[in-house]
Design a protein around this motif. Structure first.
Motif, PDB file in Angstrom:
ATOM      1  N   LEU A 186     -26.506  74.220 -33.015  1.00  0.00           N
ATOM      2  CA  LEU A 186     -27.340  74.542 -32.189  1.00  0.00           C
ATOM      3  C   LEU A 186     -27.287  74.130 -31.110  1.00  0.00           C
ATOM      4  O   LEU A 186     -28.094  74.337 -30.000  1.00  0.00           O
ATOM      5  N   ASP A 187     -25.947  73.898 -30.391  1.00  0.00           N
ATOM      6  CA  ASP A 187     -25.156  73.791 -29.643  1.00  0.00           C
ATOM      7  C   ASP A 187     -26.293  72.601 -28.633  1.00  0.00           C
ATOM      8  O   ASP A 187     -26.625  72.173 -27.738  1.00  0.00           O
ATOM      9  N   TRP A 188     -26.609  71.687 -29.228  1.00  0.00           N
ATOM     10  CA  TRP A 188     -27.770  70.273 -29.033  1.00  0.00           C
ATOM     11  C   TRP A 188     -29.240  70.840 -28.804  1.00  0.00           C
ATOM     12  O   TRP A 188     -28.973  70.420 -27.776  1.00  0.00           O
ATOM     13  N   GLN A 189     -29.462  71.554 -28.982  1.00  0.00           N
ATOM     14  CA  GLN A 189     -30.956  72.192 -28.915  1.00  0.00           C
ATOM     15  C   GLN A 189     -31.437  71.685 -30.186  1.00  0.00           C
ATOM     16  O   GLN A 189     -31.188  72.174 -30.805  1.00  0.00           O
ATOM     17  N   VAL A 190     -32.042  70.665 -29.931  1.00  0.00           N
ATOM     18  CA  VAL A 190     -33.150  69.768 -31.318  1.00  0.00           C
ATOM     19  C   VAL A 190     -34.441  70.627 -31.970  1.00  0.00           C
ATOM     20  O   VAL A 190     -35.132  71.098 -30.951  1.00  0.00           O
ATOM     21  N   PRO A 191     -34.296  70.866 -33.276  1.00  0.00           N
ATOM     22  CA  PRO A 191     -35.328  71.700 -33.355  1.00  0.00           C
ATOM     23  C   PRO A 191     -36.383  70.588 -34.080  1.00  0.00           C
ATOM     24  O   PRO A 191     -36.351  69.477 -33.299  1.00  0.00           O
ATOM     25  N   ASP A 192     -37.917  71.524 -34.312  1.00  0.00           N
ATOM     26  CA  ASP A 192     -38.466  70.692 -34.483  1.00  0.00           C
ATOM     27  C   ASP A 192     -38.340  69.711 -36.266  1.00  0.00           C
ATOM     28  O   ASP A 192     -39.526  68.676 -35.717  1.00  0.00           O
ATOM     29  N   TYR A 193     -38.484  70.488 -37.024  1.00  0.00           N
ATOM     30  CA  TYR A 193     -38.113  69.929 -37.912  1.00  0.00           C
ATOM     31  C   TYR A 193     -36.893  70.187 -38.981  1.00  0.00           C
ATOM     32  O   TYR A 193     -36.011  70.925 -38.744  1.00  0.00           O
TER      33      TYR A 193
END
Lengths: 413, 413
Positions: free
Chosen positions: B225-232
């Motif tokens: 995810l290229d270090w983009q944090v998902p919510d869950y």
């Protein structure tokens, strides 16, 4: 497609514009896609490849018959592992041996490579339905790859198809017709239905793009070997499309100068169904055979890609080897125990062939071999259990464990 | 290991030198491996990672508890695909949804990550036998990874384990003991046998290194995810080791500054066996439950990693969700049809939970979610066929095809 010249009949030589829904020649011959290697050489170098992040069959786009604007299909197909198997090489008496585990694909077989290509071409053709007949793996791979791309599928399988493959088809939402008859009868019904309803045709013997998908297994093997050509590549053969694709990939790489020689192919068939090998061995035209083998994926009595397959074996100065079901089952155990690779019966037939050729002294100490495992053993659990036996079953206490070990002669130290 | 400080008891805080055959604390508590993040930061950067060719769990070696000289284990474990599923996100009413298909591992489950770690540590310990008890996937992954490394295995499974997993075990040459009883009884027998014979212990509730292997699924998700944090991040929960590993990986990345916040975990259990979720929901200590679910891999009435799992859910401010077997089967079909991903029942339980939380309005339009599919549906074909039905079976002619289509109400256009 700037990299593609045309489709050319393997029988009469007539050429056709490479439209997305290309099928067979008017003479009935299967077409082969011909490339402009000069153009491809200006676009693809080993260095460019090495720097590419894409780890799927679409890594080799310049060598594939798709538009530049065509996106990779959704499931991650290809770039399966190539394992060097030193212990198995030693056991068999080979110089070096690698196993390409193509059961490590989204729907667990090499056929994903062809089905992803079919999906890409169906999308280029603007189709929303794809159909095929298959002994099982082409079917499940088409159903999975099409579902991921939002396409509908009609699938025809012989009723002998193992439960694992049927479970995949049903889960992927295909409309599945299980034909009470041989693969040949299944193929003919699919052909009639495809003609009637005009679905996009994923039959590997008709759609010339599919072996172009399958050829990516050769491209990967060679890149994973850092372009060092092995003496032999062994693979199981049913319909003939897979070995034809393998050979096409090798010739492509030779044509663009990535490899400096070509390996010899080893065509492994089941003793109970080996019409292509028999043709090579006798020098006569191939004749239909019964489908007497537990290796369902290569139980093809009337191979539909005979021309391309026979040509591949002959051109490569290849070897043929026919193995019994017992030898197939033994190879399944051998790969499992020695390599941690679990192949379905047809998947391990190439390795069974390598073992047989080693034992016969045809190949040996000076030879380097790649053996392709074409499908995962989880697709056919019943035959794996038949090959390897059942576990020790006991109530959960140490007393029963000790007597079971004693009874089975298991000496723990 | 310069990157590891010690093993620390999650219950009493006592620390232990991180020897390869580390087990539990003298107080009975499970150990957690603690790292020197300051040291790791000097060795691992996002840029260095991006340039790495290794596409397996060993890509993250600086964050793993192995010696620098320890080689990657033979099978290619990890770097499974993360698919963005736009159509499924739309159907569920989510902003964005990704599916991490961890059924794409050598033995077709996430457990390969733990088993590869066990093999690496057993080799460091100089062991030549490894043993474990398992509902099935830990077993088959251990048998496969150990076979590839030339190690012998003793495996204990409950007799309810699906045939696919048993077939893998037998093919990989494990000595398999099928226990006529619950997972708890299976675990206790394995424990007694391991104590008696001194085998290297791959029980995830005892060997603290295993969740360190499992955490690589989190490292991969975040890099993909290229270090983009998902919510869950949603995952199915049985023994508790997997969700604990997932959380550990996320915290590692946060500690070394690769991500700037932490996602919330979604712990999905089966209604018929949800001791951990029940503990969270009631605020009481967990209590054993019966194992009433077809999702065999998470049918764990006495979770052995309860402490680490409960801590992970609570620390992440996580959600719990319990799904029925019918909801699990529906999720299996949904993933197959919409995404071309075929998960086993426990494998799709996380997705079933996401669907249920969407329908309840707990998560929705503004949320981004990653759902981990933990195992391949080919491992349990019987339940897939029960969920999705049987194909149309007919003789091979057009007349039968037309009447079958008419009878089933299939309108072809």
């Amino acid at each position: 497609m700037k990299n593609v010249k045309y489709g050319k009949c393997t029988r009469c030589g007539k050429t056709y514009e490479a439209v997305p829904d290309l099928t067979v020649c008017e003479c009935g011959g299967i077409l082969d896609i011909e490339y402009d290697y000069g153009y491809i050489k200006t676009r693809l170098t080993k260095e460019a490849l090495a720097g590419r992040g894409e780890r799927s069959m679409w890594r080799y786009k310049e060598l594939l018959p798709v538009e530049e604007s065509t996106a990779p299909t959704p499931l991650r197909v290809g770039w399966s592992p190539l394992y060097e198997e030193s212990r198995l090489a030693e056991q068999l008496g080979l110089k070096r041996l690698w196993v390409k585990d193509d059961g490590q694909n989204p729907t667990a077989s090499l056929k994903d490579r062809a089905s992803a290509m079919a999906v890409a071409k169906a999308l280029e053709a603007g189709a929303d339905v794809i159909a095929c007949s298959s002994t099982g793996n082409a079917a499940s791979s088409l159903a999975g790859n099409a579902a991921a791309a939002g396409l509908k599928t009609y699938i025809f399988v012989p009723s002998r198809a193992p439960k694992g493959k049927v479970a995949q088809l049903m889960t992927f939402g295909a409309t599945v017709v299980s034909v009470q008859g041989s693969y040949e009868e299944t193929f003919e019904l699919s052909k009639a239905a495809i003609e009637k309803w005009g679905w996009y045709n994923r039959n590997a013997a008709i759609n010339p793009y599919l072996s172009e998908g399958k050829k990516t297994v050769a491209l990967e093997i060679m890149e994973q070997l850092d372009w060092q050509v092995p003496d032999y590549i062994a693979i199981s053969v049913g319909d003939g499309c897979t070995i034809a694709g393998l050979w096409k990939g090798l010739k492509d790489l030779h044509a663009i100068g990535f490899i400096d020689r070509l390996p010899r192919l080893i065509s492994a068939q089941a003793e109970g169904c080996c019409p292509l090998n028999r043709a090579i061995e006798t020098g006569e035209p191939w004749r239909p055979m019964e489908e007497n083998t537990l290796a369902d994926s290569i139980a093809v009595g009337v191979p539909r890609n005979a021309d391309k397959a026979l040509n591949a074996i002959r051109e490569s100065n290849g070897l043929t080897v026919n193995v019994s079901d017992a030898e197939i089952m033994a190879a399944q155990k051998l790969l499992g125990r020695t390599c941690g690779v679990f192949g379905e019966p047809a998947g391990v037939t190439g390795t069974a062939g390598v073992k047989k050729l080693c034992e016969a002294g045809v190949i040996g100490r000076n030879d380097t071999v790649v053996s392709v495992v074409t499908g995962n053993g989880l697709k056919d659990v019943a035959n794996a259990i038949a090959a390897c036996g059942e576990p020790i079953t006991i109530p959960g206490d140490m007393e029963h464990l000790l007597s079971a070990f004693a009874e089975k002669g298991i000496a723990v130290d």
